[in-house]
Motif scaffolding. Structure first.
Motif, PDB file in Angstrom:
ATOM      1  N   VAL A 175       0.846  -1.200   0.000  1.00 41.22           N
ATOM      2  CA  VAL A 175       0.000   0.000   0.000  1.00 41.22           C
ATOM      3  C   VAL A 175       0.880   1.249   0.000  1.00 41.22           C
ATOM      4  CG1 VAL A 175      -1.612   1.381   1.376  1.00 41.22           C
ATOM      5  CG2 VAL A 175      -2.011  -1.067   1.067  1.00 41.22           C
ATOM      6  N   MET A 176       1.911   1.241   0.833  1.00 41.63           N
ATOM      7  CA  MET A 176       2.829   2.380   0.879  1.00 41.63           C
ATOM      8  C   MET A 176       3.504   2.587  -0.474  1.00 41.63           C
ATOM      9  SD  MET A 176       4.767   2.000   4.547  1.00 41.63           S
ATOM     10  CE  MET A 176       3.938   2.284   6.109  1.00 41.63           C
ATOM     11  N   ALA A 177       3.953   1.512  -1.072  1.00 39.46           N
ATOM     12  CA  ALA A 177       4.636   1.602  -2.366  1.00 39.46           C
ATOM     13  C   ALA A 177       3.693   2.142  -3.442  1.00 39.46           C
ATOM     14  CB  ALA A 177       5.183   0.240  -2.762  1.00 39.46           C
ATOM     15  N   ALA A 178       2.463   1.627  -3.479  1.00 36.93           N
ATOM     16  CA  ALA A 178       1.492   2.082  -4.485  1.00 36.93           C
ATOM     17  C   ALA A 178       1.117   3.542  -4.262  1.00 36.93           C
ATOM     18  CB  ALA A 178       0.248   1.200  -4.441  1.00 36.93           C
ATOM     19  N   THR A 179       0.958   3.937  -2.995  1.00 33.54           N
ATOM     20  CA  THR A 179       0.596   5.310  -2.659  1.00 33.54           C
ATOM     21  C   THR A 179       1.680   6.280  -3.096  1.00 33.54           C
ATOM     22  OG1 THR A 179      -0.780   4.666  -0.780  1.00 33.54           O
ATOM     23  CG2 THR A 179       0.156   6.889  -0.738  1.00 33.54           C
TER      24      THR A 179
END
Length: 520
Positions: A352-356
């Motif tokens: 999620v952090m990477a996609a955000t």
């Protein structure tokens, strides 16, 4: 007075007309809102604003008029409108840092400088465009589109605070707030023909300014005159217990220094390393003319050497991204920032952090985060970040040695005039060089002021002159700056901004003029 003449007045003149009852704040704010509607939108509009705060601004203006009619004692700048860089959190208005990751975010609190603006009852016209998270030198790195230079709609207005500078230069606002980490107030000021000031580090609270590099960031004024900048710094300056780096010094005496009108007997140092080779010929010519004017006014011009300034740019581009990578770590879609979910399984916090971050950050922000994270990593910290901090100490010692000889230092603000939009977007190293003369002041925490020095011979675009003073001696840059401003206006037959060709017409008329020239 016509609306056109009114918006071209200085903030000090506007304040005087408000105090005398010649105009009302509602009339003044509406004139600026009309100007914003006239020139800011459209394909070739200035696009200085990301958000226009018309309803609140008019309500504050009406309240000021009512209080003034009731003979209530008000601040000198009460009723004078102001624009706010969209890096400074403002309750009731979006604060996006020009990034998709904060799109639509509404702050639940005001920055300290915003509280002081509200206390002075200055109507806020809206939030201005910038390079995303203040990372850039051209305002081309905003997630919401570029800002154009009012002098030439095909050129950059500087950065990161190009929106604030362009708004003031285009007469959309008489005053604005910016932030300066390596020149983000002064460099846009230079290329748009406006006045910009980076106060002493800690003289103005940073509480509520979204941090990029905490040891370098500083909020400061953007204006069209030196006196206006001094008046605004007196509003926003002073001690703030919410900022651990805030100085206890009062923000007084700056406007008095700007009104002093005398540099006789002062020693003004020319920094050998901040002009000459690598600086545009037209910039050098205007700089040398400024030295001649100060000499004729009774100042002694002394050349000084700051040999470690040649390492300042390299040190800055290790310190700044290192601190930025740490400050921006919280924008991850879990703690702060708009969340973007990965398109495939599994759904983990890390993904999620990477996609955000992939979706929310632009290329320049990603570049600096990667650089800073590398510089802080195990095995490289001492070699890169540690070494850069040692260079920073050497730069500070150079300033100390220089100020032992002179009262203030002077240099061109930027090595060139404004370059064309898109010209350096794929060459970040070349763009970084535009800040070569402004970065040393941030490394040392000293005050710096830029004012219009005239127009370059080659392209007729504004040239900036930079003044630097020892820490806590902000009054000195205002004193010398106001004198030089007056001398230059006499030489050029009035304020430099009066000669800006794009400002004499609406954006639509400017577009038609360009189309006609291309057709011929």
């Amino acid at each position: 007075m016509s609306a056109s003449a009114l918006i071209r007045s200085s903030a000090a003149v506007m304040a005087a007309k408000l105090a005398s009852g010649e105009i009302t704040s509602v009339e003044l704010v509406q004139a600026h809102l009309d100007r914003i509607a006239e020139v800011d939108g459209g394909e070739r509009g200035i696009h200085a604003f990301l958000h226009v705060n018309a309803e609140e601004a008019l309500a504050v203006a009406a309240d000021v008029d009512a209080r003034r009619a009731a003979s209530e004692e008000l601040h000198e700048l009460a009723g004078v409108p102001i624009a706010i860089k969209d890096l400074i959190v403002t309750k009731g208005q979006p604060t996006t840092a020009a990034s998709k990751i904060l799109e639509g975010w509404m702050s639940p609190y005001d920055a300290t400088v915003i509280k002081k603006i509200r206390a002075a009852r200055m109507p806020m016209l809206g939030k201005t465009n910038l390079d995303e998270f203040a990372m850039g030198s051209s305002t081309e790195h905003s997630a919401y589109g570029i800002t154009r230079n009012p002098w030439d709609l095909d050129r950059i207005p500087g950065g990161s605070g190009g929106g604030s500078a362009a708004a003031v230069a285009a007469f959309e606002a008489p005053l604005a707030l910016g932030t300066d980490t390596g020149g983000s107030i002064r460099q846009p000021g230079a290329v748009t023909g406006t006045v910009g000031v980076k106060p002493t580090y800690g003289a103005v609270s940073r509480y509520g300014a979204i941090a990029m590099a905490s040891s370098l960031d500083q909020i400061g004024p953007v204006s069209r005159t030196v006196l206006d900048a001094a008046l605004l710094q007196e509003v926003i300056g002073g001690h703030d217990p919410l900022d651990s780096t805030s100085l206890t010094d009062p923000s007084t005496g700056l406007a008095d220094a700007a009104r002093l009108g005398n540099v006789a007997g002062m020693k003004i140092g020319v920094v050998k390393e901040l002009h000459g080779e690598g600086f545009q010929a037209g910039v050098e010519n205007r700089f040398n003319e400024s030295l001649d004017l100060l000499r004729e006014a009774g100042a002694e011009i002394v050349e000084v050497s700051c040999p470690n300034f040649k390492y300042a740019l390299g040190a800055y581009y290790l310190i700044m991204p290192s601190e930025a990578s740490s400050n921006l770590a919280k924008f991850d879609g879990v703690r702060f920032g708009n969340r973007t979910l990965p398109t495939d399984a599994p759904l983990t916090i890390e993904r999620v952090m990477a996609a955000t971050r992939a979706a929310g950050f632009g290329d320049e922000v990603k570049r600096r985060i990667i650089l800073g994270t590398y510089a802080l990593s195990a095995g490289y910290y001492d070699a890169y970040y540690g070494s850069a901090q040692r260079v920073r100490t050497l730069v500070q010692r150079d300033f100390e040695a220089a100020f032992a000889q002179v009262d203030v230092l002077i240099s061109p603000t930027t090595p060139t005039t404004a370059f064309k939009l898109g010209e350096k977007i794929d060459d970040p190293l070349s763009m970084y060089l535009l800040d070569i003369a402004t970065i040393p002041a941030n490394l040392a925490g000293i005050p710096g002021l830029t004012l219009p020095g005239g127009l370059a011979d080659e392209d007729g675009l504004p040239v900036g002159i930079q003044l630097l003073a020892p820490a806590r001696e902000d009054a000195r840059v205002y004193r010398v700056g106001a004198v030089l401003e007056s001398l230059l206006e006499t030489k050029w037959g009035g304020p430099i901004l009066d000669q800006a060709p794009a400002l004499a017409s609406t954006a639509d008329e400017a577009t038609a003029k360009i189309a006609a020239e291309e057709a011929n």
